[in-house]
Design an enzyme around this catalytic site. Structure first.
Site, PDB file in Angstrom:
ATOM      1  CB  SER A  64    -123.428 -17.843 -22.819  1.00 40.99           C
ATOM      2  OG  SER A  64    -124.653 -17.697 -22.142  1.00 40.99           O
TER       3      SER A  64
HETATM    4  N1  SAH Z   1    -126.064 -20.654 -18.547  1.00 39.12           N
HETATM    5  C1  SAH Z   1    -126.507 -21.361 -19.737  1.00 39.12           C
HETATM    6  C2  SAH Z   1    -127.058 -20.405 -20.778  1.00 39.12           C
HETATM    7  C3  SAH Z   1    -128.509 -20.561 -20.796  1.00 39.12           C
HETATM    8  S1  SAH Z   1    -129.469 -19.518 -21.835  1.00 39.12           S
HETATM    9  C4  SAH Z   1    -125.437 -22.246 -20.324  1.00 39.12           C
HETATM   10  O1  SAH Z   1    -124.290 -22.214 -19.834  1.00 39.12           O
HETATM   11  O2  SAH Z   1    -125.724 -23.020 -21.240  1.00 39.12           O
HETATM   12  C5  SAH Z   1    -130.614 -18.912 -20.620  1.00 39.12           C
HETATM   13  C6  SAH Z   1    -131.453 -19.936 -19.914  1.00 39.12           C
HETATM   14  O3  SAH Z   1    -132.261 -19.238 -18.977  1.00 39.12           O
HETATM   15  C7  SAH Z   1    -132.410 -20.714 -20.810  1.00 39.12           C
HETATM   16  O4  SAH Z   1    -132.190 -22.094 -20.650  1.00 39.12           O
HETATM   17  C8  SAH Z   1    -133.804 -20.295 -20.307  1.00 39.12           C
HETATM   18  O5  SAH Z   1    -134.765 -21.329 -20.374  1.00 39.12           O
HETATM   19  C9  SAH Z   1    -133.499 -19.905 -18.861  1.00 39.12           C
HETATM   20  N2  SAH Z   1    -134.455 -19.014 -18.213  1.00 39.12           N
HETATM   21  C10 SAH Z   1    -135.113 -17.951 -18.729  1.00 39.12           C
HETATM   22  N3  SAH Z   1    -135.905 -17.379 -17.796  1.00 39.12           N
HETATM   23  C11 SAH Z   1    -135.740 -18.106 -16.650  1.00 39.12           C
HETATM   24  C12 SAH Z   1    -136.275 -18.022 -15.334  1.00 39.12           C
HETATM   25  N4  SAH Z   1    -137.156 -17.076 -14.998  1.00 39.12           N
HETATM   26  N5  SAH Z   1    -135.879 -18.938 -14.417  1.00 39.12           N
HETATM   27  C13 SAH Z   1    -134.978 -19.912 -14.737  1.00 39.12           C
HETATM   28  N6  SAH Z   1    -134.436 -20.036 -15.966  1.00 39.12           N
HETATM   29  C14 SAH Z   1    -134.802 -19.144 -16.919  1.00 39.12           C
END
Ligand code: SAH
Length: 216
Positions: A64
């Site tokens: 993000s």
């Molecule tokens: N917090 C992260 C941003 C990740 S982007 C950072 O600091 O880098 C969002 C993430 O959510 C992705 O890696 C995606 O695979 C995950 N995601 C999407 N749906 C999900 C679910 N149902 N359970 C767990 N993770 C999920």
């Protein structure tokens, strides 16, 4: 990996940028100033790590934008020893911001490759959240309740199971909406269990996927 004076200087500038955009919580700003965000990016993007932008982290996912990380974290009103659930570990950067602020962090990721690589990477830079592979849409009932819950992917709706796993007096922050655009929503559960929702403007996240734990 090296964290040079140049990187530290760029981080100070990044903190100034997100302050100008309205972030005031000192503990959030300090965490962002401390964590070497360039460690979390592919070599292709390392030179851009301190721009206030989201970047690809593989598997079609993104780290993000720092302002968004700061905005969500500020809404959580983190206190030391808060037990926090993060849905969407991704690169692990957001989890490290929470750890740096003194929270106890449980984080869940549904992409197996991303889960594995982040799980092996974070200890090398001395951050150790409790990491889980699975569908965060359902939360982590075995470890509930949580003081705070943060969802870092765009949810189609507010997962009821997550609201249930929030302590009375707790706060959840979740971007809600489809078609690539979401409204940032904070949910406060009062001591009597009443749920209060507030809207905080629009953001863009990769989608929160339901009923899928992808072990490709
Ligand atoms: N917090 C992260 C941003 C990740 S982007 C950072 O600091 O880098 C969002 C993430 O959510 C992705 O890696 C995606 O695979 C995950 N995601 C999407 N749906 C999900 C679910 N149902 N359970 C767990 N993770 C999920």
């Amino acid at each position: 990996m090296i964290d040079s004076y140049k990187h530290k200087g760029l981080r100070k500038q990044l903190v100034e940028t997100i302050k100008k955009k309205g972030i005031t919580d000192e503990s959030v700003l300090l965490a962002i100033e401390k964590i070497p965000r360039h460690f979390f990016l592919d070599s292709t993007f390392q030179n851009h790590a301190y721009e206030d932008k989201a970047f690809p982290i593989g598997a079609g996912q993104t780290i993000s934008q720092p302002y968004t990380v700061a905005f969500q974290t500020e809404l959580l009103q983190i206190k030391k020893r808060d037990k926090v659930l993060e849905v969407g570990t991704g690169s692990g950067y957001q989890a490290c911001v929470l750890l740096e602020m003194g929270a106890i962090v449980y984080t869940i990721e549904r992409q197996k490759n991303l889960y594995m690589s982040t799980k092996s990477f974070l200890p090398t830079i001395s951050y150790q959240p409790k990491m889980f592979f699975g569908d965060g849409y359902k939360g982590l009932p075995a470890f509930a309740p949580f003081d705070k819950i943060i969802v870092t992917a765009g949810a189609p709706d507010i997962p009821e199971l997550l609201v249930e796993q929030l302590k009375p007096g707790g706060i959840m922050v979740i971007p809600v909406g489809t078609n690539g655009i979401q409204q940032m929503i904070s949910i406060t559960k009062t001591k009597t269990g009443e749920v209060i929702k507030r809207e905080h403007g629009t953001f863009r996240f990769v989608p929160l996927l339901e009923n899928k734990a992808d072990d490709k």
